[in-house]
Design a protein around this motif. Structure first.
Motif, PDB file in Angstrom:
ATOM      1  N   ALA A  53      17.242 -16.742  55.794  1.00 29.52           N
ATOM      2  CA  ALA A  53      18.524 -16.412  55.172  1.00 29.52           C
ATOM      3  C   ALA A  53      19.484 -17.589  55.248  1.00 29.52           C
ATOM      4  CB  ALA A  53      19.129 -15.190  55.864  1.00 29.52           C
ATOM      5  N   ALA A  54      19.514 -18.278  56.394  1.00 28.60           N
ATOM      6  CA  ALA A  54      20.409 -19.426  56.541  1.00 28.60           C
ATOM      7  C   ALA A  54      20.010 -20.552  55.590  1.00 28.60           C
ATOM      8  CB  ALA A  54      20.395 -19.911  57.987  1.00 28.60           C
ATOM      9  N   ALA A  55      18.706 -20.746  55.414  1.00 32.00           N
ATOM     10  CA  ALA A  55      18.244 -21.796  54.495  1.00 32.00           C
ATOM     11  C   ALA A  55      18.626 -21.468  53.057  1.00 32.00           C
ATOM     12  CB  ALA A  55      16.728 -21.961  54.628  1.00 32.00           C
ATOM     13  N   ARG A  56      18.575 -20.198  52.698  1.00 35.24           N
ATOM     14  CA  ARG A  56      18.968 -19.806  51.338  1.00 35.24           C
ATOM     15  C   ARG A  56      20.427 -20.110  51.080  1.00 35.24           C
ATOM     16  NH1 ARG A  56      15.441 -15.608  52.415  1.00 35.24           N
ATOM     17  NH2 ARG A  56      17.097 -14.187  53.088  1.00 35.24           N
ATOM     18  N   VAL A  57      21.274 -19.887  52.080  1.00 35.50           N
ATOM     19  CA  VAL A  57      22.696 -20.195  51.937  1.00 35.50           C
ATOM     20  C   VAL A  57      22.879 -21.679  51.637  1.00 35.50           C
ATOM     21  CG1 VAL A  57      24.901 -20.338  53.163  1.00 35.50           C
ATOM     22  CG2 VAL A  57      23.503 -18.274  53.350  1.00 35.50           C
ATOM     23  N   ARG A  58      22.204 -22.535  52.383  1.00 37.92           N
ATOM     24  CA  ARG A  58      22.323 -23.972  52.155  1.00 37.92           C
ATOM     25  C   ARG A  58      21.735 -24.374  50.804  1.00 37.92           C
ATOM     26  NH1 ARG A  58      26.451 -25.616  55.136  1.00 37.92           N
ATOM     27  NH2 ARG A  58      26.052 -25.663  57.387  1.00 37.92           N
ATOM     28  N   ARG A  59      20.638 -23.740  50.418  1.00 38.35           N
ATOM     29  CA  ARG A  59      20.064 -24.038  49.104  1.00 38.35           C
ATOM     30  C   ARG A  59      21.043 -23.677  48.009  1.00 38.35           C
ATOM     31  NH1 ARG A  59      15.587 -20.041  47.604  1.00 38.35           N
ATOM     32  NH2 ARG A  59      17.483 -18.888  47.048  1.00 38.35           N
ATOM     33  N   ASP A  60      21.695 -22.521  48.149  1.00 32.36           N
ATOM     34  CA  ASP A  60      22.654 -22.090  47.131  1.00 32.36           C
ATOM     35  C   ASP A  60      23.881 -22.991  47.090  1.00 32.36           C
ATOM     36  OD1 ASP A  60      20.915 -20.054  46.517  1.00 32.36           O
ATOM     37  OD2 ASP A  60      22.020 -18.510  47.622  1.00 32.36           O
TER      38      ASP A  60
ATOM     39  N   GLU B 296      11.978 -21.590  51.445  1.00 31.95           N
ATOM     40  CA  GLU B 296      13.170 -21.538  50.598  1.00 31.95           C
ATOM     41  C   GLU B 296      13.377 -22.855  49.843  1.00 31.95           C
ATOM     42  OE1 GLU B 296      14.752 -18.805  50.094  1.00 31.95           O
ATOM     43  OE2 GLU B 296      13.602 -17.701  51.607  1.00 31.95           O
ATOM     44  N   GLY B 297      12.370 -23.718  49.881  1.00 38.01           N
ATOM     45  CA  GLY B 297      12.432 -24.969  49.136  1.00 38.01           C
ATOM     46  C   GLY B 297      13.138 -26.095  49.850  1.00 38.01           C
ATOM     47  N   MET B 298      13.314 -25.976  51.167  1.00 37.21           N
ATOM     48  CA  MET B 298      14.071 -26.975  51.911  1.00 37.21           C
ATOM     49  C   MET B 298      13.155 -27.969  52.621  1.00 37.21           C
ATOM     50  SD  MET B 298      17.010 -25.809  51.173  1.00 37.21           S
ATOM     51  CE  MET B 298      18.192 -26.691  52.167  1.00 37.21           C
TER      52      MET B 298
END
Length: 379
Positions: A130-137, A172-174
């Motif tokens: 979830a944290a990685a998705r926030v940074r991706r967004d 998440e693509g990071m």
């Protein structure tokens, strides 16, 4: 032209800002933040004031040399952080004086922007996906997180969990840099580094404390993952044996700990001669980040930049951009930070807001952790 005032400000959440002023009222800002030891660094400025009030602020190199060598005792985190803040402020003043960004005075641009990464996960990483998705967004394509919480010499039942957390962020693509934070001793560091090797990490950071260079060399001979070290090294002389050993692939000088922009530029040039990349350490404030971007602007082997936007340390409503009147210059776009074109460090500080915040100041301290048996654990 002479320096008339040198001021320091304890700025929440854990920063120490420096302001120099010349006799004509012109000024420059720097950052001497040393996390958990701001009071000690502030004390070092007493000698700096005695030495350099009345000095010519244009003579940055001479001031640096006298500040470093002139007190007989030299080096270490406290003195070098104080010198770093002074050095940054001098470059900011000089750039404003001549209407040039610091990178222009240091040789001109080698790039227009630098890739940036943000933190996720806090001290004891969890909810990584979830944290990685926030940074991706937010537009980031790279993140860093701590590998583990406290960990003992010989017993580490959760090493597989570290691998799964990395995989969750990568899903998440990071791209992921993993900070061991010097928490892990050699027996466990070897095991964890081997487990992580197939994952293609950007780097493993401080897999073993830099005070154990022989263990770092052993680890470098065990795995192909790039090894990053440097936030607890404070001068070119501290970095020299690590570069010569071949144990590290990325250096991470902190421009608020390692003698400022002047010394970090020299450290980076040393690293270039060993084909070692630079990824400056910067979980700090806006002036430290602005100084890093000046370094990136004129230094070919800078590869990526840490930034503290939304980091878990920035509590109480004091985030990276709060004291900037031009926050756009430190705002990432598509995972990159532009090299600022403004004079000096390129960031404008809200002096009134800094003075107001410094009235309350801060007394930030890192936590003290213990193992299950009650013994001290590295944080």
């Amino acid at each position: 032209m002479k320096i008339a005032r040198i001021e320091t400000f304890h700025v929440p959440p854990r920063w120490l800002f420096v302001r120099i002023e010349a006799e004509d009222g012109s000024f420059g800002w720097g950052e001497a933040s040393l996390e958990g030891h701001s009071e000690a660094v502030d004390g070092a400025f007493e000698a700096i004031r005695d030495r350099f009030i009345g000095a010519d602020p244009r003579r940055i190199e001479d001031i640096w040399q006298v500040a470093y060598r002139g007190g007989f005792y030299r080096g270490g985190p406290v003195l070098m952080s104080a010198l770093a803040g002074l050095d940054q402020a001098l470059w900011d003043w000089k750039g404003r004086h001549f209407g040039l960004p610091a990178w222009e005075m240091l040789g001109g641009k080698v790039r227009d922007r630098v890739r940036a990464y943000a933190w996720i996960g806090g001290d004891r990483p969890h909810d990584i996906g979830a944290a990685a998705r926030v940074r991706r967004d937010q537009g980031f394509s790279a993140i860093k997180m701590n590998a583990t919480g406290e960990i003992d010499y010989l017993v580490a039942p959760d090493l597989d969990d570290v691998v799964e957390r990395v995989k969750a962020a990568q899903a998440e693509g990071m791209d992921v840099g993993l900070d061991f934070h010097g928490r892990i001793h050699r027996p466990m560091a070897k095991q964890l580094a081997k487990l992580l090797e197939p994952l293609g990490l950007l780097f493993i950071e401080e897999p073993i404390l830099s005070e154990n260079p022989e263990a770092l060399l052993q680890l470098a001979n065990l795995v192909s993952t790039p090894i990053a070290v440097g936030e607890r090294l404070y001068s070119r002389w501290d970095f020299k044996p690590f570069l010569a050993s071949g144990a590290i692939d990325i250096i991470q000088p902190d421009l608020s700990h390692a003698g400022g922009l002047s010394e970090s530029r020299r450290i980076a040039a040393m690293a270039e001669s060993y084909d070692v990349a630079v990824a400056p350490h910067c979980p700090l404030g806006p002036l430290a980040l602005a100084a890093c971007l000046q370094l990136a602007g004129c230094t070919p082997n800078v590869v990526i930049q840490e930034m503290s936007l939304g980091i878990h340390y920035n509590a109480g409503g004091h985030d990276l951009l709060n004291f900037c009147t031009n926050p756009e210059v430190l705002t990432p776009r598509d995972g990159y930070l532009a090299i600022p074109d403004g004079p000096g460090l390129g960031v404008e500080i809200d002096e009134a807001a800094v003075r107001a915040a410094a009235k309350d100041g801060h007394r930030w301290r890192n936590p003290v952790w213990r193992h299950a048996d009650g013994s001290f654990a590295e944080w």
